[in-house]
Write a protein that holds these residues in place. Sequence first.
Motif, PDB file in Angstrom:
ATOM      1  N   ASP A  37      50.247  54.509  46.410  1.00  0.00           N
ATOM      2  CA  ASP A  37      51.821  54.622  46.021  1.00  0.00           C
ATOM      3  C   ASP A  37      52.085  54.625  44.879  1.00  0.00           C
ATOM      4  O   ASP A  37      53.308  54.862  44.352  1.00  0.00           O
ATOM      5  CB  ASP A  37      52.388  53.352  47.091  1.00  0.00           C
ATOM      6  N   ARG A  38      51.205  54.464  43.919  1.00  0.00           N
ATOM      7  CA  ARG A  38      51.371  54.796  42.483  1.00  0.00           C
ATOM      8  C   ARG A  38      51.929  56.342  42.274  1.00  0.00           C
ATOM      9  O   ARG A  38      52.226  56.509  41.056  1.00  0.00           O
ATOM     10  CB  ARG A  38      50.348  54.087  41.518  1.00  0.00           C
ATOM     11  N   GLU A  94      62.454  62.383  47.659  1.00  0.00           N
ATOM     12  CA  GLU A  94      62.995  61.592  46.391  1.00  0.00           C
ATOM     13  C   GLU A  94      62.348  62.501  45.078  1.00  0.00           C
ATOM     14  O   GLU A  94      61.372  62.907  44.990  1.00  0.00           O
ATOM     15  CB  GLU A  94      62.406  60.220  46.295  1.00  0.00           C
ATOM     16  N   ARG A 146      61.162  61.754  41.759  1.00  0.00           N
ATOM     17  CA  ARG A 146      60.299  60.668  41.220  1.00  0.00           C
ATOM     18  C   ARG A 146      59.964  61.146  39.702  1.00  0.00           C
ATOM     19  O   ARG A 146      59.755  60.379  39.009  1.00  0.00           O
ATOM     20  CB  ARG A 146      58.830  60.753  41.845  1.00  0.00           C
ATOM     21  N   ARG A 180      55.881  53.969  42.864  1.00  0.00           N
ATOM     22  CA  ARG A 180      56.244  52.409  43.226  1.00  0.00           C
ATOM     23  C   ARG A 180      55.551  51.415  42.579  1.00  0.00           C
ATOM     24  O   ARG A 180      54.423  51.166  42.157  1.00  0.00           O
ATOM     25  CB  ARG A 180      55.658  52.471  44.761  1.00  0.00           C
ATOM     26  N   GLY A 181      56.511  50.479  42.248  1.00  0.00           N
ATOM     27  CA  GLY A 181      56.176  49.292  41.260  1.00  0.00           C
ATOM     28  C   GLY A 181      56.071  49.802  39.895  1.00  0.00           C
ATOM     29  O   GLY A 181      55.810  48.637  39.209  1.00  0.00           O
ATOM     30  N   ALA A 217      53.912  57.940  43.958  1.00  0.00           N
ATOM     31  CA  ALA A 217      55.169  58.119  44.020  1.00  0.00           C
ATOM     32  C   ALA A 217      55.770  56.993  43.109  1.00  0.00           C
ATOM     33  O   ALA A 217      57.040  56.724  43.206  1.00  0.00           O
ATOM     34  CB  ALA A 217      55.650  57.650  45.508  1.00  0.00           C
ATOM     35  N   LYS A 226      61.704  58.888  37.080  1.00  0.00           N
ATOM     36  CA  LYS A 226      61.008  57.822  36.595  1.00  0.00           C
ATOM     37  C   LYS A 226      60.181  57.839  35.397  1.00  0.00           C
ATOM     38  O   LYS A 226      59.993  56.913  34.655  1.00  0.00           O
ATOM     39  CB  LYS A 226      59.878  57.147  37.566  1.00  0.00           C
ATOM     40  N   ASP A 232      55.732  56.332  50.409  1.00  0.00           N
ATOM     41  CA  ASP A 232      54.744  55.814  49.383  1.00  0.00           C
ATOM     42  C   ASP A 232      53.737  57.097  48.762  1.00  0.00           C
ATOM     43  O   ASP A 232      52.793  56.853  48.394  1.00  0.00           O
ATOM     44  CB  ASP A 232      53.796  54.875  49.845  1.00  0.00           C
ATOM     45  N   GLY A 283      58.483  62.796  45.935  1.00  0.00           N
ATOM     46  CA  GLY A 283      58.081  61.521  46.832  1.00  0.00           C
ATOM     47  C   GLY A 283      58.442  61.574  48.107  1.00  0.00           C
ATOM     48  O   GLY A 283      59.613  61.899  48.445  1.00  0.00           O
TER      49      GLY A 283
END
Length: 277
Positions: free
Chosen positions: A61-62, A155, A157, A66-67, A64, A160, A235, A232
């Motif tokens: 999921d990294r 999405e 990404r 995530r976190g 995308a 980010k 995930d 994305g």
Amino acid sequence: MNESPERFRDLQRLAYEAAEAVAASLEPGVTERQVARRMRRWLEHRGVDDWFHVPFAWFGDRTAFRGIVLPHQFLPTGRRLTEGMPYILDAAPIADGYTADIGYAGCLGDNPSWDRLTHDLAVYRELIVELVRERRTFAGIYAEVDRQIARHGYENRHRKYPGRVIGHQVGRVTSRLPRNLVLGAFGARTAQTVARELIKERMQGRSTLWNGSRQSRHAPTPGLWAVEPHLGLGDVGAKFEELLVVTEDDAYWLDDDLPHVRRWASATATAERADPA
């Protein structure tokens, strides 16, 4: 572009060769840090002498993001690769001042979401160069890419990344600073060169960062641009990153013999053989 485009192209090919070689060595249980070190050693053994940024590796999921909230969270971690997990390898080597910045998406085994994302990335490669040729503003192109992402049901990404960029200008690094790293990832020489160019472009009402902000509401600036649409789906994330040449009245990708381009060509040929009509 005053510098030799062949030198940029050769370094970009070398960076992609590193990504392919390291990708071929991946096995379950390897960590992001181990993979990033493999890429760095591979490239330094073949003449890379500095870094725009050192190699990154993102698993699961990294891919995308995530976190990931703070800049240091982009750095490779102890996350281990497992079967069916997507990954992204990203490296920006420098050799004799010439810079490349590449992104390579892969998957260990089967993952339908990854298959869908990487297939559809071809649309963005064609869309971006067409809009630059039409002399749309950088911000306008960013917005049109967002609309295409929404039509696909994905999405954005790349928003980010620091600066929310889909791309950034690339040139030859000329600083005489020591070859040190800033924040553990970015070359000190690069940081000085980028800061100098950013100030110069801002004075002319332009930006070296390509995003959807007011600063990017200008026609495409001639030069080399590292472009990285990053999509994305849940995930799973996927991207490519490569160099785009922008002139006063045209635009073209510096090299069409790259892994993702070959992947799309192979898929098209397979589909045509299966359905010759």
